[in-house]
Each structure stands twice: as C-alpha cells, then as structure tokens.
Scaffold this motif. Structure first.
Motif, PDB file in Angstrom:
ATOM      1  N   GLY A  67       0.630  -1.313  -0.382  1.00 11.80           N
ATOM      2  CA  GLY A  67      -0.063  -0.238   0.148  1.00 11.80           C
ATOM      3  C   GLY A  67       0.704   0.947  -0.274  1.00 11.80           C
ATOM      4  O   GLY A  67       0.682   2.282  -0.248  1.00 11.80           O
ATOM      5  N   GLU A  68       1.643   1.493   0.862  1.00 14.76           N
ATOM      6  CA  GLU A  68       3.016   2.601   0.774  1.00 14.76           C
ATOM      7  C   GLU A  68       4.009   2.429  -0.080  1.00 14.76           C
ATOM      8  O   GLU A  68       3.632   4.536  -0.831  1.00 14.76           O
ATOM      9  CB  GLU A  68       3.596   2.406   2.213  1.00 14.76           C
ATOM     10  N   PHE A 107       0.936   4.534  -2.561  1.00 12.85           N
ATOM     11  CA  PHE A 107       1.027   5.801  -1.993  1.00 12.85           C
ATOM     12  C   PHE A 107       2.947   6.536  -3.007  1.00 12.85           C
ATOM     13  O   PHE A 107       2.479   7.880  -3.802  1.00 12.85           O
ATOM     14  CB  PHE A 107       1.371   5.782  -0.385  1.00 12.85           C
ATOM     15  N   CYS A 108       3.912   5.991  -2.466  1.00 14.21           N
ATOM     16  CA  CYS A 108       4.909   6.425  -3.286  1.00 14.21           C
ATOM     17  C   CYS A 108       4.833   6.808  -4.587  1.00 14.21           C
ATOM     18  O   CYS A 108       5.751   8.144  -5.366  1.00 14.21           O
ATOM     19  CB  CYS A 108       6.834   6.182  -2.329  1.00 14.21           C
ATOM     20  N   TYR A 135       2.339   9.444  -5.682  1.00 12.79           N
ATOM     21  CA  TYR A 135       2.690  10.711  -5.520  1.00 12.79           C
ATOM     22  C   TYR A 135       4.180  11.181  -6.163  1.00 12.79           C
ATOM     23  O   TYR A 135       4.522  12.521  -6.559  1.00 12.79           O
ATOM     24  CB  TYR A 135       2.942  11.095  -4.108  1.00 12.79           C
ATOM     25  N   GLU A 148       6.329   7.203   3.880  1.00 17.65           N
ATOM     26  CA  GLU A 148       6.374   6.339   3.330  1.00 17.65           C
ATOM     27  C   GLU A 148       7.099   5.127   3.279  1.00 17.65           C
ATOM     28  O   GLU A 148       7.007   3.559   2.785  1.00 17.65           O
ATOM     29  CB  GLU A 148       5.035   6.445   2.401  1.00 17.65           C
ATOM     30  N   ARG A 181      -7.230   7.828  -7.499  1.00 21.87           N
ATOM     31  CA  ARG A 181      -5.555   7.060  -6.947  1.00 21.87           C
ATOM     32  C   ARG A 181      -5.947   8.425  -5.780  1.00 21.87           C
ATOM     33  O   ARG A 181      -5.640   7.846  -4.217  1.00 21.87           O
ATOM     34  CB  ARG A 181      -4.446   6.438  -7.143  1.00 21.87           C
ATOM     35  N   LEU A 182      -5.018   9.178  -5.972  1.00 22.40           N
ATOM     36  CA  LEU A 182      -4.523  10.232  -5.007  1.00 22.40           C
ATOM     37  C   LEU A 182      -5.725  10.615  -4.038  1.00 22.40           C
ATOM     38  O   LEU A 182      -5.806  10.380  -2.384  1.00 22.40           O
ATOM     39  CB  LEU A 182      -4.671  11.553  -5.266  1.00 22.40           C
ATOM     40  N   ILE A 221      -6.121   7.650  -1.525  1.00 28.04           N
ATOM     41  CA  ILE A 221      -4.832   7.682  -0.581  1.00 28.04           C
ATOM     42  C   ILE A 221      -5.281   8.170   0.513  1.00 28.04           C
ATOM     43  O   ILE A 221      -5.079   8.251   1.432  1.00 28.04           O
ATOM     44  CB  ILE A 221      -3.692   8.627  -0.735  1.00 28.04           C
ATOM     45  N   GLU A 265      -5.468   8.025   4.276  1.00 26.70           N
ATOM     46  CA  GLU A 265      -4.490   8.717   5.076  1.00 26.70           C
ATOM     47  C   GLU A 265      -5.226   9.173   6.276  1.00 26.70           C
ATOM     48  O   GLU A 265      -4.947   8.752   7.562  1.00 26.70           O
ATOM     49  CB  GLU A 265      -3.833   9.643   4.606  1.00 26.70           C
ATOM     50  N   GLU A 313       2.174   9.428  10.968  1.00 26.61           N
ATOM     51  CA  GLU A 313       1.033   9.625  10.184  1.00 26.61           C
ATOM     52  C   GLU A 313       0.095  10.898  11.085  1.00 26.61           C
ATOM     53  O   GLU A 313      -0.769  11.265  10.137  1.00 26.61           O
ATOM     54  CB  GLU A 313       0.145   8.197  10.388  1.00 26.61           C
ATOM     55  N   ALA A 327      -2.499  13.970   1.998  1.00 29.01           N
ATOM     56  CA  ALA A 327      -2.885  13.662   1.124  1.00 29.01           C
ATOM     57  C   ALA A 327      -3.820  14.054   0.620  1.00 29.01           C
ATOM     58  O   ALA A 327      -4.802  14.380   0.285  1.00 29.01           O
ATOM     59  CB  ALA A 327      -3.467  11.618   1.549  1.00 29.01           C
TER      60      ALA A 327
END
Length: 300
Positions: free
Chosen positions: A57-58, A61-62, A65, A88, A142-143, A146, A150, A185, A192
């Motif tokens: 998952g992270e 995220f990376c 981004y 992340e 996707r953002l 996230i 988050e 977090e 996010a």
C-alpha cells in the motif's frame, strides 16, 4: 481521536505543521513473539494484518505521489509531498522486514496474502495505460483513495499513541513499531487531504470514495487477521463469525479500537469543512518520535 470543533483553536503546545522528513529506525526482531500481546492473540493478529497490507500500500502511495509531483506548482505542498514519500518509503521497508524477520521466523508464510496485496495495489490501484485526460483522472482517483486511507492511518496512529498496550504485556519492540509509524501518520496527516484537494477532488468525490474505502479497508484487515489465525498453529482455525466475536471482545478490552470510534472517524470526513488537522496532536506525535527507541537507536 481528538476532533476539534469548527473554529476551535489547537492547543498552544501544538506546533502545527512541521517540516516532514524520513527518520531512520533500527529494530532488533530476534525472538519477537507472534502473539506480541500474550493475553490478546486475536488482537495481535488483527494488528499484525497491517504488516501484510502496508508495504504494498505504501509503495503505491509513493508511486502515485511521484507521478503527481511534476504537476504541483505550490512549493510548500511539493516539499510536504517529498517528506511524505520519504516517510512512507521507510514505513514500507520496515514493515517488509517484519514479514521476513517476525512472521516467517514464527512459521507464518505471508506470500499468498502478499500476492493479493500486490494485485490490489499494483494492478487495481496502480497506473494504467490510459493517456491524456483519462490518465489524469485515474491519478486523481488514486490520490482521493490515498486521502481516505491516510485519514484512517492518522486515526489509528492517534489511537495507538494513546492506547495502554502495556496492560496486555505488549512486546515493547512491536508497540514501538506501530507507535513510531502512527506518530508519523499523525505528523503528516494533512498532506494526502491537501494533495487531493489541490488536484480537484472535491467534497462529493472524496465522500463517494470514503463510502467505498471504509468497508473495503476493514474487510482487508479482517481478511488479513483470518489469514494469520489460520496459519497460526497455536490457535484454532476460526470461521468469520467466531473470529468477529473474538475481535469485538478485544475491542471491549481496549486491545483494539472500538466500532463506535471507527464509525465516528469515518463519519467525521463527511462533515462540511473537514480537515485532518482535527485528528490527533502534532505535539504528541513529535514528542513520541523524539523518544522512540527505534529512532533513537540510529540518532546521531
């Protein structure tokens, strides 16, 4: 979870937004027990299930981004995103080590569940071959996902920072793992949401995504816990009804966050004017990060 009312000021001890950076950590996982809360094996596995989900998952995220960064013209937001990516990435690397050095060392082969996580985050939520406006919209989706996830990670971070896990004789290394992660977090909880808003994910879009993400997130964690229980030879292979009964019992005892607080957390995102600043305390998070044994182990 500490929710601020609209117009309510943050405590003066809270420093507000801070410059985000990845912290190196060092954990010695030798002889770490699978039931890291000995009196709460089911709760141990519910939280252990996060180790199965978080690395993939992270990484997603990376990747998202990194894809979005070239479109961001706001220097402050760009710096926050870079700090977010660094943190992340460190979370993914650290939880990946837990899969090998704790779960596998205790006879749990996480490969089958991890393959499912890879499919979810690399295929279902990963980049596609779309081009132009369609590619941009998929990135924004996707953002938004996230941002919703988050929110829950900040909520869980605030919970674990305040939960009395020691009364369950929690292994201090595992407790520190989740508190270090949870504190970061809370520290970057606004990023996010701010990114999603910057890319035009408005209230209705975020609300629709949260309606999907909330039950899916809980289902994935429960599936992970079921996987852990089935693979754990020290426990009976519980079906979902009996497993849920045990989970609810752990919630009542305080070994897991309770259903009412989970629901309040999800519903808070539907309030007009919601901002994740209302979740947790930056001051508490930064104070824990300064004291975390794993972070101090590599401090200069």
């Amino acid at each position: 979870m500490k929710l601020l009312r609209r117009g309510e000021r943050r405590p003066e001890t809270d420093p507000g937004e801070v410059a985000l950076h990845a912290r190196n950590v060092r954990f010695d996982w030798a002889d770490t027990p699978l039931h890291w809360m000995p009196s709460e094996p089911i709760a141990s596995h519910v939280i252990n299930a996060l180790n199965l989900l978080l690395p993939e998952g992270e990484r997603m995220f990376c990747a998202a981004y990194s894809e979005a960064l070239p479109y961001v013209k706001d220097d402050t937001l760009r710096e926050a995103m870079r700090g977010f990516i660094g943190q992340e990435s460190m979370h993914a690397e650290t939880h990946d080590k837990v899969l090998r050095e704790v779960l596998a060392a205790n006879g749990i082969d996480p490969a089958r569940y991890v393959r499912q996580a890879e499919f979810l985050f690399r295929k279902t939520l990963g980049p596609t071959d779309a081009e132009g406006a369609a590619k941009q919209q998929q990135m924004v989706e996707r953002l938004a996902v996230i941002a919703c996830l988050e929110h829950f990670f900040a909520y869980l971070g605030d919970w674990v920072l305040n939960a009395d896990l020691e009364k369950f004789d929690a292994d201090p290394r595992v407790a520190d793992l989740f508190r270090w992660h949870g504190a970061e977090e809370v520290e970057h909880r606004h990023v996010a949401h701010d990114v999603a808003v910057y890319f035009g994910a408005g209230y209705m879009r975020r609300a629709a995504v949260m309606t999907l993400v909330f039950p899916i997130f809980l289902t994935l964690v429960l599936r992970g816990a079921k996987f852990m229980v089935r693979e754990d030879t020290a426990l009976p292979n519980l079906g979902y009804p009996r497993l849920l009964t045990r989970v609810f019992g752990a919630m009542r005892r305080g070994a897991l966050p309770g259903v009412p607080s989970l629901l309040r957390s999800a519903l808070s995102t539907f309030e007009p004017g919601y901002h994740p600043e209302s979740v947790g305390s930056t001051a508490q998070a930064v104070a824990y990060l300064a004291a975390s044994p794993a972070a101090r182990a590599v401090a200069p």
